[in-house]
Design a protein around this motif. Structure first.
Motif, PDB file in Angstrom:
ATOM      1  N   PHE A 126       0.801  -1.220   0.000  1.00 53.47           N
ATOM      2  CA  PHE A 126       0.000   0.000   0.000  1.00 53.47           C
ATOM      3  C   PHE A 126       0.839   1.279   0.000  1.00 53.47           C
ATOM      4  CE2 PHE A 126      -2.908  -2.947   2.522  1.00 53.47           C
ATOM      5  CZ  PHE A 126      -3.622  -3.336   1.399  1.00 53.47           C
ATOM      6  N   TYR A 127       2.128   1.158   0.242  1.00 47.90           N
ATOM      7  CA  TYR A 127       2.977   2.357   0.333  1.00 47.90           C
ATOM      8  C   TYR A 127       2.907   3.232  -0.926  1.00 47.90           C
ATOM      9  CZ  TYR A 127       7.139   5.293   0.592  1.00 47.90           C
ATOM     10  OH  TYR A 127       8.000   6.364   0.579  1.00 47.90           O
ATOM     11  N   PRO A 128       2.968   2.654  -2.145  1.00 51.74           N
ATOM     12  CA  PRO A 128       2.856   3.529  -3.332  1.00 51.74           C
ATOM     13  C   PRO A 128       1.559   4.344  -3.350  1.00 51.74           C
ATOM     14  CG  PRO A 128       3.671   1.366  -3.958  1.00 51.74           C
ATOM     15  CD  PRO A 128       3.232   1.247  -2.537  1.00 51.74           C
ATOM     16  N   ASN A 129       0.454   3.733  -2.926  1.00 50.86           N
ATOM     17  CA  ASN A 129      -0.800   4.489  -2.865  1.00 50.86           C
ATOM     18  C   ASN A 129      -0.779   5.517  -1.751  1.00 50.86           C
ATOM     19  OD1 ASN A 129      -2.123   3.413  -5.064  1.00 50.86           O
ATOM     20  ND2 ASN A 129      -3.236   1.865  -3.910  1.00 50.86           N
ATOM     21  N   ALA A 130      -0.089   5.196  -0.649  1.00 51.23           N
ATOM     22  CA  ALA A 130       0.030   6.169   0.446  1.00 51.23           C
ATOM     23  C   ALA A 130       0.740   7.433  -0.032  1.00 51.23           C
ATOM     24  CB  ALA A 130       0.776   5.542   1.621  1.00 51.23           C
ATOM     25  N   VAL A 131       1.761   7.247  -0.855  1.00 46.60           N
ATOM     26  CA  VAL A 131       2.488   8.393  -1.421  1.00 46.60           C
ATOM     27  C   VAL A 131       1.617   9.125  -2.437  1.00 46.60           C
ATOM     28  CG1 VAL A 131       4.492   9.078  -2.794  1.00 46.60           C
ATOM     29  CG2 VAL A 131       4.737   7.348  -0.993  1.00 46.60           C
ATOM     30  N   LYS A 132       0.902   8.358  -3.250  1.00 46.11           N
ATOM     31  CA  LYS A 132       0.031   8.962  -4.268  1.00 46.11           C
ATOM     32  C   LYS A 132      -1.058   9.813  -3.623  1.00 46.11           C
ATOM     33  CE  LYS A 132      -3.093   7.607  -8.053  1.00 46.11           C
ATOM     34  NZ  LYS A 132      -3.668   6.448  -8.786  1.00 46.11           N
ATOM     35  N   ILE A 133      -1.696   9.277  -2.587  1.00 44.94           N
ATOM     36  CA  ILE A 133      -2.753  10.019  -1.891  1.00 44.94           C
ATOM     37  C   ILE A 133      -2.182  11.270  -1.231  1.00 44.94           C
ATOM     38  CG2 ILE A 133      -4.378   9.928   0.054  1.00 44.94           C
ATOM     39  CD1 ILE A 133      -4.654   6.895  -0.591  1.00 44.94           C
ATOM     40  N   GLY A 134      -0.975  11.137  -0.686  1.00 50.47           N
ATOM     41  CA  GLY A 134      -0.386  12.249   0.050  1.00 50.47           C
ATOM     42  C   GLY A 134       0.241  13.322  -0.801  1.00 50.47           C
ATOM     43  N   ARG A 135       0.482  13.036  -2.074  1.00 49.79           N
ATOM     44  CA  ARG A 135       1.235  13.967  -2.913  1.00 49.79           C
ATOM     45  C   ARG A 135       0.630  15.379  -2.954  1.00 49.79           C
ATOM     46  NH1 ARG A 135       1.996  10.679  -7.178  1.00 49.79           N
ATOM     47  NH2 ARG A 135       3.827   9.777  -6.196  1.00 49.79           N
ATOM     48  N   PRO A 136      -0.692  15.535  -3.099  1.00 53.98           N
ATOM     49  CA  PRO A 136      -1.239  16.900  -3.068  1.00 53.98           C
ATOM     50  C   PRO A 136      -0.997  17.606  -1.732  1.00 53.98           C
ATOM     51  CG  PRO A 136      -2.829  15.364  -3.997  1.00 53.98           C
ATOM     52  CD  PRO A 136      -1.727  14.537  -3.414  1.00 53.98           C
ATOM     53  N   VAL A 137      -1.005  16.847  -0.637  1.00 50.29           N
ATOM     54  CA  VAL A 137      -0.733  17.418   0.682  1.00 50.29           C
ATOM     55  C   VAL A 137       0.721  17.868   0.769  1.00 50.29           C
ATOM     56  CG1 VAL A 137      -0.689  16.974   3.171  1.00 50.29           C
ATOM     57  CG2 VAL A 137      -2.509  16.005   1.761  1.00 50.29           C
ATOM     58  N   PHE A 138       1.648  17.019   0.302  1.00 52.72           N
ATOM     59  CA  PHE A 138       3.058  17.392   0.324  1.00 52.72           C
ATOM     60  C   PHE A 138       3.267  18.708  -0.430  1.00 52.72           C
ATOM     61  CE2 PHE A 138       3.783  12.503  -0.240  1.00 52.72           C
ATOM     62  CZ  PHE A 138       3.271  12.271   1.028  1.00 52.72           C
ATOM     63  N   LYS A 139       2.620  18.812  -1.584  1.00 53.64           N
ATOM     64  CA  LYS A 139       2.787  19.998  -2.423  1.00 53.64           C
ATOM     65  C   LYS A 139       2.232  21.244  -1.747  1.00 53.64           C
ATOM     66  CE  LYS A 139       1.731  21.711  -7.083  1.00 53.64           C
ATOM     67  NZ  LYS A 139       1.054  21.406  -8.376  1.00 53.64           N
ATOM     68  N   GLN A 140       1.028  21.129  -1.173  1.00 52.92           N
ATOM     69  CA  GLN A 140       0.409  22.288  -0.517  1.00 52.92           C
ATOM     70  C   GLN A 140       1.172  22.717   0.729  1.00 52.92           C
ATOM     71  OE1 GLN A 140      -4.025  22.127  -0.145  1.00 52.92           O
ATOM     72  NE2 GLN A 140      -3.853  20.300  -1.409  1.00 52.92           N
ATOM     73  N   MET A 141       1.672  21.740   1.489  1.00 56.03           N
ATOM     74  CA  MET A 141       2.428  22.078   2.690  1.00 56.03           C
ATOM     75  C   MET A 141       3.744  22.777   2.320  1.00 56.03           C
ATOM     76  SD  MET A 141       0.704  20.839   5.470  1.00 56.03           S
ATOM     77  CE  MET A 141       1.682  20.148   6.806  1.00 56.03           C
ATOM     78  N   ALA A 142       4.398  22.311   1.271  1.00 60.78           N
ATOM     79  CA  ALA A 142       5.676  22.898   0.864  1.00 60.78           C
ATOM     80  C   ALA A 142       5.500  24.281   0.253  1.00 60.78           C
ATOM     81  CB  ALA A 142       6.375  21.968  -0.129  1.00 60.78           C
ATOM     82  N   ALA A 143       4.364  24.492  -0.415  1.00 68.32           N
ATOM     83  CA  ALA A 143       4.143  25.756  -1.117  1.00 68.32           C
ATOM     84  C   ALA A 143       4.137  26.954  -0.167  1.00 68.32           C
ATOM     85  CB  ALA A 143       2.832  25.697  -1.891  1.00 68.32           C
ATOM     86  N   ALA A 144       3.797  26.728   1.095  1.00 67.87           N
ATOM     87  CA  ALA A 144       3.734  27.822   2.061  1.00 67.87           C
ATOM     88  C   ALA A 144       5.110  28.278   2.523  1.00 67.87           C
ATOM     89  CB  ALA A 144       2.909  27.380   3.268  1.00 67.87           C
ATOM     90  N   ASP A 145       6.160  27.535   2.153  1.00 65.70           N
ATOM     91  CA  ASP A 145       7.521  27.801   2.633  1.00 65.70           C
ATOM     92  C   ASP A 145       7.499  28.046   4.151  1.00 65.70           C
ATOM     93  OD1 ASP A 145      10.282  28.220   2.592  1.00 65.70           O
ATOM     94  OD2 ASP A 145      10.057  30.378   2.244  1.00 65.70           O
ATOM     95  N   PRO A 146       7.019  27.056   4.914  1.00 66.80           N
ATOM     96  CA  PRO A 146       6.766  27.295   6.335  1.00 66.80           C
ATOM     97  C   PRO A 146       8.025  27.193   7.195  1.00 66.80           C
ATOM     98  CG  PRO A 146       6.225  25.040   5.788  1.00 66.80           C
ATOM     99  CD  PRO A 146       6.650  25.690   4.503  1.00 66.80           C
ATOM    100  N   ASP A 147       7.919  27.768   8.402  1.00 69.40           N
ATOM    101  CA  ASP A 147       8.939  27.550   9.425  1.00 69.40           C
ATOM    102  C   ASP A 147       8.725  26.201  10.101  1.00 69.40           C
ATOM    103  OD1 ASP A 147      10.255  30.264   9.382  1.00 69.40           O
ATOM    104  OD2 ASP A 147       8.198  30.870   9.828  1.00 69.40           O
ATOM    105  N   TYR A 148       7.440  25.808  10.214  1.00 65.67           N
ATOM    106  CA  TYR A 148       7.099  24.532  10.843  1.00 65.67           C
ATOM    107  C   TYR A 148       6.083  23.800   9.970  1.00 65.67           C
ATOM    108  CZ  TYR A 148       9.027  26.386  15.252  1.00 65.67           C
ATOM    109  OH  TYR A 148       9.842  26.902  16.230  1.00 65.67           O
ATOM    110  N   ILE A 149       6.196  22.459   9.943  1.00 68.76           N
ATOM    111  CA  ILE A 149       5.105  21.634   9.443  1.00 68.76           C
ATOM    112  C   ILE A 149       4.541  20.867  10.631  1.00 68.76           C
ATOM    113  CG2 ILE A 149       5.976  21.431   7.097  1.00 68.76           C
ATOM    114  CD1 ILE A 149       6.994  18.648   7.815  1.00 68.76           C
ATOM    115  N   SER A 150       3.221  20.737  10.666  1.00 72.05           N
ATOM    116  CA  SER A 150       2.595  20.220  11.875  1.00 72.05           C
ATOM    117  C   SER A 150       1.308  19.498  11.546  1.00 72.05           C
ATOM    118  CB  SER A 150       2.309  21.381  12.845  1.00 72.05           C
ATOM    119  OG  SER A 150       1.947  20.919  14.118  1.00 72.05           O
ATOM    120  N   SER A 151       1.000  18.495  12.342  1.00 67.23           N
ATOM    121  CA  SER A 151      -0.268  17.772  12.258  1.00 67.23           C
ATOM    122  C   SER A 151      -0.568  17.200  13.629  1.00 67.23           C
ATOM    123  CB  SER A 151      -0.195  16.642  11.232  1.00 67.23           C
ATOM    124  OG  SER A 151      -1.394  15.879  11.224  1.00 67.23           O
ATOM    125  N   ASP A 152      -1.858  17.163  13.992  1.00 67.90           N
ATOM    126  CA  ASP A 152      -2.244  16.531  15.252  1.00 67.90           C
ATOM    127  C   ASP A 152      -1.890  15.047  15.246  1.00 67.90           C
ATOM    128  OD1 ASP A 152      -4.154  18.777  16.551  1.00 67.90           O
ATOM    129  OD2 ASP A 152      -4.501  18.657  14.395  1.00 67.90           O
TER     130      ASP A 152
END
Length: 441
Positions: free
Chosen positions: A383-409
């Motif tokens: 399932f790992y390839p699908n885990a990466v596929k599902i997460g790819r839009p999240v990775f992109k949106q999180m990186a686009a903010a050029d943040p000081d911190y990345i965070s999730s509950d």
């Protein structure tokens, strides 16, 4: 009777009839799955949520009839395997959930299928191992053992062996263990005077969770510091076991009941004594707010715990509404890219973590989309390839903010996101840790 197209009412949920022998009847299960799949095929609104629905729709589109009746019922298991019970389809997308007369509950249909599969003895050793979080934590956090386990996490040869022999993907980030367990090193402060608010109990009990206890005890210590800073008396739950969510996702409902029988008496006692019970892992909070109450609807203790269970930021923002939360934030957080976990979204509490971080002065970019990790699902080789596929839009949106911190509950979702983002200047920090930093503690 006229059947309306879709729901305008809030979704409700029926109790899970898991102790009924008919629940495990495979023929009855397939009949219900065919009914549910046919409704999903006719709608297709959930196609973007995960890989369960595209798997289903591909099976239908490749069948001889182009309908669900043309799909081999043994192929239904392919859909079941792709569902990690996030509940988002039920709570945010599906127009046919109860009280709609079509009574569609896709996640609980998948849960029933997983329970049937488990009863039939078709569950892999790896899956049983990964879902035994409490037992694994107790073993892996033993001094000396913990160094060996953590070293293996970053050893190429060991990870290749885990991949080929156990089916744990060599590239997925695995959480490290800490021998200084939270429950044995925590010092809750119960000396403050309890101040009741209009919305909030004035005292707090901490249910540590397996992850905080064995993997990241610092999250628990930071929560205790925040409570002490706000002069909220706190205690630890006297005794605890795993909440049962990993076993629920496996379909091992009898072990869920065993964990419930350990936890609920201690939690119910605290609930009846007027404590707010806080857990720092959304899946654990959801287990006590939703899944156990649906499994044991007539258990008064389970219902008492449900009423007393809080997400930490749900509690803090309610204290703010009561005028009882200190806002003497001393250190700026800068830009925070914040991911909302699925199991927090489906609690229907609103965006309390985001609101807390904004209150602390952070510039928050919030991403409301599945990270793809989903408990133990995203570490499995198949399932790992699908885990990466599902997460790819999240990775992109999180990186686009050029943040000081990345965070999730969800701490493991944050690690998955950080791994998926690749090179970044951002530090990973749990929202509770960010609040502690903002207070200058």
């Amino acid at each position: 009777m006229t059947v309306r197209e879709g729901n305008l009412q809030a979704p409700t949920r029926h109790p899970l009839d898991w102790q009924n022998p008919e629940f495990y009847n495979e023929a009855a299960l397939f009949h219900e799955m065919e009914r549910v799949f046919d409704l999903c095929h006719g709608c297709r609104r959930c196609v973007s949520l995960c890989t369960a629905f595209p798997t289903l729709f591909d099976l239908v589109d490749e069948s001889s009839t182009l309908e669900v009746d043309g799909v081999n019922k043994q192929d239904y298991w392919k859909v079941v395997d792709q569902c990690y019970l996030c509940d988002l389809c039920y709570m945010t997308k599906c127009p046919y959930v109860p009280p709609h007369p079509w009574n569609l509950d896709f996640p609980h249909t998948m849960l029933r299928a997983k329970a049937v599969k488990f009863k039939q003895g078709e569950t892999k050793f790896r899956d049983k191992l990964l879902s035994s979080t409490d037992a694994m934590g107790k073993l892996a956090s033993i001094p000396v053992v913990v160094q060996v386990v953590n070293a293996a996490m970053n050893n190429t040869a060991a990870r290749k062996l885990m991949d080929t022999q156990l089916g744990i993907h060599r590239d997925q980030v695995l959480p490290k263990y800490d021998s200084a367990k939270f429950r044995s090193t925590a010092h809750p402060d119960n000396s403050f005077t309890s101040r009741e608010g209009a919305q909030t109990p004035g005292k707090v009990a901490i249910y540590a969770t397996c992850y905080v206890n064995y993997n990241e005890p610092g999250i628990g210590h930071d929560l205790l510091k925040i409570l002490a800073h706000n002069e909220i008396p706190s205690v630890l739950v006297e005794k605890e076991s795993c909440c049962g969510m990993p076993k629920l996702e496996l379909g091992d409902l009898e072990t869920v009941e065993k964990h419930k029988n350990v936890n609920i008496p201690h939690l119910a006692k605290l609930a009846r004594e007027g404590y707010a019970i806080l857990t720092a892992v959304p899946s654990c909070t959801l287990m006590y707010k939703q899944e156990l109450p649906l499994m044991f609807p007539d258990d008064a203790d389970v219902q008492a715990v449900k009423a007393a269970m809080w997400d930490p930021f749900e509690y803090l923002m309610a204290r703010q509404a009561d005028g009882l939360l200190k806002t003497d934030f001393a250190k700026p957080l800068g830009k925070v890219a914040y991911h909302v976990p699925c199991h927090q979204r489906v609690q229907n509490i609103g965006n309390k973590t985001r609101d807390s971080l904004k209150l602390a002065g952070a510039e928050v970019t919030m991403v409301e989309r599945c990270s793809g990790h989903d408990g133990t699902w995203g570490v499995k080789t198949e399932f790992y390839p699908n885990a990466v596929k599902i997460g790819r839009p999240v990775f992109k949106q999180m990186a686009a903010a050029d943040p000081d911190y990345i965070s999730s509950d969800c701490a493991i979702a944050a690690s998955h996101i950080q791994h998926g983002m690749g090179e970044s200047r951002a530090q990973k920090a749990h929202p509770i840790t960010l609040m502690r930093i903002a207070y200058g503690l």
